[in-house]
Write a protein that holds these residues in place. Structure first.
Motif, mmCIF file in Angstrom:
data_model
loop_
_atom_site.group_PDB
_atom_site.id
_atom_site.type_symbol
_atom_site.label_atom_id
_atom_site.label_comp_id
_atom_site.label_asym_id
_atom_site.label_seq_id
_atom_site.Cartn_x
_atom_site.Cartn_y
_atom_site.Cartn_z
ATOM 1 N N GLU A 36 1.109 -1.359 -0.105
ATOM 2 C CA GLU A 36 0.161 0.410 -0.164
ATOM 3 C C GLU A 36 0.363 1.509 -0.043
ATOM 4 O OE1 GLU A 36 -4.357 0.469 1.742
ATOM 5 O OE2 GLU A 36 -3.095 -0.348 3.340
ATOM 6 N N TYR A 37 0.187 2.174 0.129
ATOM 7 C CA TYR A 37 0.773 3.490 -0.585
ATOM 8 C C TYR A 37 -0.254 4.612 0.762
ATOM 9 C CZ TYR A 37 2.871 8.156 -2.425
ATOM 10 O OH TYR A 37 3.558 9.260 -2.936
ATOM 11 N N VAL A 38 0.169 5.090 1.436
ATOM 12 C CA VAL A 38 -1.169 5.482 2.521
ATOM 13 C C VAL A 38 -0.018 6.795 2.796
ATOM 14 C CG1 VAL A 38 -2.421 5.814 4.963
ATOM 15 C CG2 VAL A 38 -1.997 3.169 3.574
ATOM 16 N N ALA A 39 -1.141 7.746 2.941
ATOM 17 C CA ALA A 39 -0.542 9.709 3.820
ATOM 18 C C ALA A 39 -1.865 9.344 4.552
ATOM 19 C CB ALA A 39 -0.743 10.152 2.768
ATOM 20 N N ILE A 40 -1.251 10.593 5.391
ATOM 21 C CA ILE A 40 -2.145 10.473 7.324
ATOM 22 C C ILE A 40 -0.980 12.496 6.733
ATOM 23 C CG2 ILE A 40 -1.679 10.857 9.236
ATOM 24 C CD1 ILE A 40 -0.685 7.992 9.152
ATOM 25 N N MET A 41 -2.501 12.678 7.243
ATOM 26 C CA MET A 41 -3.059 14.471 6.626
ATOM 27 C C MET A 41 -3.397 14.709 8.083
ATOM 28 S SD MET A 41 -3.979 15.157 3.013
ATOM 29 C CE MET A 41 -3.053 17.386 3.160
ATOM 30 N N GLY A 42 -3.864 16.032 8.523
ATOM 31 C CA GLY A 42 -4.523 16.748 9.741
ATOM 32 C C GLY A 42 -3.968 17.863 10.179
ATOM 33 N N PHE A 188 8.634 7.934 -5.999
ATOM 34 C CA PHE A 188 7.811 6.977 -4.590
ATOM 35 C C PHE A 188 6.785 6.784 -4.837
ATOM 36 C CE2 PHE A 188 8.461 10.605 -1.172
ATOM 37 C CZ PHE A 188 9.349 9.339 -0.465
ATOM 38 N N THR A 189 6.071 6.899 -6.216
ATOM 39 C CA THR A 189 5.123 5.635 -7.310
ATOM 40 C C THR A 189 5.221 4.957 -7.552
ATOM 41 O OG1 THR A 189 3.541 7.817 -7.738
ATOM 42 C CG2 THR A 189 2.981 5.832 -8.549
ATOM 43 N N THR A 190 6.746 5.230 -8.312
ATOM 44 C CA THR A 190 7.677 4.056 -8.751
ATOM 45 C C THR A 190 7.730 3.030 -8.015
ATOM 46 O OG1 THR A 190 8.246 5.297 -10.085
ATOM 47 C CG2 THR A 190 9.688 3.741 -10.609
ATOM 48 N N ILE A 191 8.509 3.481 -7.158
ATOM 49 C CA ILE A 191 8.563 2.247 -6.424
ATOM 50 C C ILE A 191 7.567 1.587 -5.252
ATOM 51 C CG2 ILE A 191 9.415 2.840 -3.076
ATOM 52 C CD1 ILE A 191 11.091 5.200 -4.422
ATOM 53 N N ASN A 192 6.427 2.176 -4.663
ATOM 54 C CA ASN A 192 5.447 1.623 -4.863
ATOM 55 C C ASN A 192 4.704 1.059 -5.655
ATOM 56 O OD1 ASN A 192 1.617 2.060 -4.815
ATOM 57 N ND2 ASN A 192 2.899 1.213 -2.325
ATOM 58 N N ASP A 193 4.739 0.899 -7.182
ATOM 59 C CA ASP A 193 4.093 0.451 -8.700
ATOM 60 C C ASP A 193 5.475 -0.747 -8.380
ATOM 61 O OD1 ASP A 193 2.459 1.840 -8.884
ATOM 62 O OD2 ASP A 193 3.167 3.055 -10.493
ATOM 63 N N GLU A 194 6.278 -1.250 -7.900
ATOM 64 C CA GLU A 194 7.116 -1.718 -7.854
ATOM 65 C C GLU A 194 7.337 -2.623 -6.336
ATOM 66 O OE1 GLU A 194 11.214 -0.120 -8.014
ATOM 67 O OE2 GLU A 194 11.246 0.313 -10.427
ATOM 68 N N GLY A 195 6.189 -2.582 -5.465
ATOM 69 C CA GLY A 195 5.713 -3.223 -4.375
ATOM 70 C C GLY A 195 5.923 -3.086 -3.491
ATOM 71 N N GLN A 196 6.725 -2.175 -2.595
ATOM 72 C CA GLN A 196 7.579 -1.000 -1.588
ATOM 73 C C GLN A 196 6.413 -0.592 -0.703
ATOM 74 O OE1 GLN A 196 10.808 -1.264 0.127
ATOM 75 N NE2 GLN A 196 9.090 -0.589 1.871
ATOM 76 N N THR A 197 5.836 -0.581 0.406
ATOM 77 C CA THR A 197 4.717 -0.462 1.063
ATOM 78 C C THR A 197 5.743 0.940 1.844
ATOM 79 O OG1 THR A 197 4.347 -2.424 1.849
ATOM 80 C CG2 THR A 197 3.257 -0.265 3.282
ATOM 81 N N VAL A 198 4.734 2.462 1.462
ATOM 82 C CA VAL A 198 5.146 3.529 1.835
ATOM 83 C C VAL A 198 3.940 4.191 2.700
ATOM 84 C CG1 VAL A 198 5.481 5.728 0.840
ATOM 85 C CG2 VAL A 198 6.015 3.965 -0.339
ATOM 86 N N LEU A 199 4.390 4.704 4.157
ATOM 87 C CA LEU A 199 3.374 5.981 4.866
ATOM 88 C C LEU A 199 4.523 6.878 4.594
ATOM 89 C CD1 LEU A 199 1.661 3.871 7.976
ATOM 90 C CD2 LEU A 199 2.924 6.187 7.981
#
Length: 255
Positions: A36-42, A188-199
């Motif tokens: 997954e590629y998840v962003a946390i905002m607030g 970041f999108t490319t890295i995530n598309d290759e399977g890396q989980t990003v938060l």
């Protein structure tokens, strides 16, 4: 597969003389799936940084639990925490956190050096990363000799070189101009598309619009979340903007 579980996390800080209590997190629960590629905002003061510090095992909650691949990170002994972070987590910071007395290459190598890896293995790991992140030509330069965008790409390489289970990014575009930010977000999108989980924790609506899911923190708890699905970055941007408006104006929770 669920890689990260945050269960009923609460954090209360006590002032120096114990007179006042500040509740940074009230009751935070969510999970992140592998890939997954998840962003946390607030808003400022909503508890985002506190939450990130807990996920990074830099702080401990007052109550609740955090599990990485089903194992609680709260039970790790203090003397083992540094090794745990190097082996499982990759960090990307707003201010790069590069050492000016080290070359770009040596900065990237640092977590592997601390893990006792051989120079041969370090060289084999850095070559494909440097090519992917377009920093091969600057590896022998020092941080003060390169641009902000190049520094951040080097920081991403340092985070990735340990093959971490999870990348934690704290305002990764905060110190970059718009062009360098766009470049980093594509990476970041490319890295995530290759399977890396990003938060990623971010104030930037544009940065968050690249994520596949956005969690909104308000008053120390998860207020709302948005899944990107088939939305374009522009459509996701608008949905995030609308959600932030509701949070800022004290609107009711979404259905």
């Amino acid at each position: 597969m669920t890689i990260l579980e945050v269960n009923n996390v609460k954090k209360v800080y006590t002032t120096r003389f114990g007179g006042n209590h500040v509740q940074a997190l009230t009751d935070v629960s969510f999970s992140v799936e592998e890939g997954e590629y998840v962003a946390i905002m607030g808003e400022s003061g909503s508890g985002k940084t506190t939450l990130l510090n807990i996920l990074a095992a830099l702080d401990k909650p007052t109550s609740g639990n955090v599990l990485l691949e089903g194992k609680s990170i709260l039970t790790i002994k203090d003397k083992q925490l540094s090794s745990f972070r190097r082996g499982n987590l990759g960090f990307v910071f707003q201010d790069f956190n590069l050492l000016d007395t080290f070359t770009i290459q040596d900065n990237i190598f640092l977590p592997l050096v601390l893990s006792g890896k051989s120079y041969k293995e370090m060289r084999s790991r850095i070559a494909p990363l440097a090519q992917k992140l377009r920093i091969t030509k600057i590896l022998e330069k020092y941080p003060y000799e390169v641009s902000g965008g190049q520094k951040q790409r080097a920081a991403v390489a340092r985070a990735l070189i340990t093959n971490p289970k999870l990348i934690l990014a704290d305002e990764p575009t905060g110190a970059l101009d718009s062009r360098a930010s766009d470049d980093l977000l594509k990476m970041f999108t490319t890295i995530n598309d290759e399977g890396q989980t990003v938060l990623m924790v971010t104030h930037s609506t544009k940065a968050a619009s690249h994520a596949k899911r956005v969690l909104f923190i308000k008053d120390g708890t998860v207020f709302h979340q948005i899944y990107k699905g088939s939305l374009t970055n522009e459509e996701m941007y608008q949905k995030i903007s609308d959600a932030l408006h509701v949070i800022a104006t004290g609107g009711v929770e979404y259905e």
